[in-house]
Enzyme design. Sequence first.
Site, PDB file in Angstrom:
ATOM      1  N   TYR A 122      18.985   8.131  10.516  1.00  0.00           N
ATOM      2  CA  TYR A 122      17.536   7.930  10.381  1.00  0.00           C
ATOM      3  C   TYR A 122      17.118   8.135   8.935  1.00  0.00           C
ATOM      4  O   TYR A 122      16.374   7.316   8.369  1.00  0.00           O
ATOM      5  CB  TYR A 122      16.764   8.871  11.300  1.00  0.00           C
ATOM      6  CG  TYR A 122      15.268   8.770  11.096  1.00  0.00           C
ATOM      7  CD1 TYR A 122      14.587   7.614  11.466  1.00  0.00           C
ATOM      8  CD2 TYR A 122      14.545   9.797  10.489  1.00  0.00           C
ATOM      9  CE1 TYR A 122      13.215   7.483  11.245  1.00  0.00           C
ATOM     10  CE2 TYR A 122      13.186   9.681  10.277  1.00  0.00           C
ATOM     11  CZ  TYR A 122      12.527   8.533  10.657  1.00  0.00           C
ATOM     12  OH  TYR A 122      11.177   8.405  10.433  1.00  0.00           O
TER      13      TYR A 122
ATOM     14  N   SER B 167       9.063   7.712   5.335  1.00  0.00           N
ATOM     15  CA  SER B 167       9.116   9.043   5.932  1.00  0.00           C
ATOM     16  C   SER B 167       9.510  10.047   4.861  1.00  0.00           C
ATOM     17  O   SER B 167      10.187   9.693   3.876  1.00  0.00           O
ATOM     18  CB  SER B 167      10.143   9.079   7.068  1.00  0.00           C
ATOM     19  OG  SER B 167      10.396  10.404   7.507  1.00  0.00           O
TER      20      SER B 167
END
Length: 252
Positions: A154, A141
Site C-alpha cells: 500500500y 496518503s
Amino acid sequence: MQGKIALITGATAGFGEACATAFAAAGYHLVITGRREERLRELQQQLEQAHAVKVKPLVFDVRNRKATEQALGSLEEHWRQVDVLINNAGLALDLSPVDEGDPDDWDTMLDTNVKGLLYVSRAVMPWMKARKQGQIVNIGSTAAKTVYAKGNVYCASKAAVDALTQGMRIDLLPWNIKVTAIHPGAAETEFSLVRFKGDEARAKDVYKGFTPLSAKDVADVALYCCSLPPHVCINDLVLTPTAQANAYYIQR
C-alpha cells in the site's frame, strides 16, 4: 451547459463522495464514477436536487483499462470540458508482513491506486491540453511519505502516486495544467473497513483515542486547492489530524 466541470473517481463513498458534495455546492457540474451503480444514482439525485448542477454518473472499475476508456470515451463533447479531475479511487487491503501478503491483494491495490489513476488520467489529459487549462488532483496518503510496518505494498502504491504527480506536473507544464497531490492521514471513512475486509471492530480500533480527519475535511482542502487564482498551484500537500505527526506517529 455553462459552468465548470469536475470529474471525480471513486465517488460512491469517502473522499470521493465528499468531494462530489463540496464541488456541487460550489457550483461545479460533475462526472462521478464508481463500481456501485445504485450509490452513484442516489448521489446524482441528491446533488441535482440540492444544487443547480448537472451530474453524469459513469459505472466502471478503474482497474479495467478497456472499460475505463469506453466509459470516458462515451462522454458527450460538453462533458469533456473537464476543469478538475480528482483521482480519488483507491484502497488498502490487509495489514500483513510483506512475506505473508496475499498477491491478489497486491494486484488489487496496484491496479486501482496506480494503474487506475493512469488509465483515467490518460483519457482526460488530452481534453485539458486541447483547452490549455485544467487541474488534476491526485489523492495520495501519508503512507507515500512514511513507510510503516506491514504497509509495504500500500505504501509503495501511494509513493507511486506521489512520483506520478510530480511527473505529471512536469510533463503538463507547457499546457498550463495544474497538478496537485493531497496526502491525507488518518481519516474515518470506509478505508479501514475495506482494509480489514468487513471486520467492523478492527476498523473502529484504528480511530480510537483521537479525533481523525473526516471525508469532508479532505474535500474542503481539495476544493480550496482548486479555488486559487490561475497563477497559483499547490503542488504537494500533507493533511493530518492534529494528533498525527506522520503515517506512524499518532498521539492517542
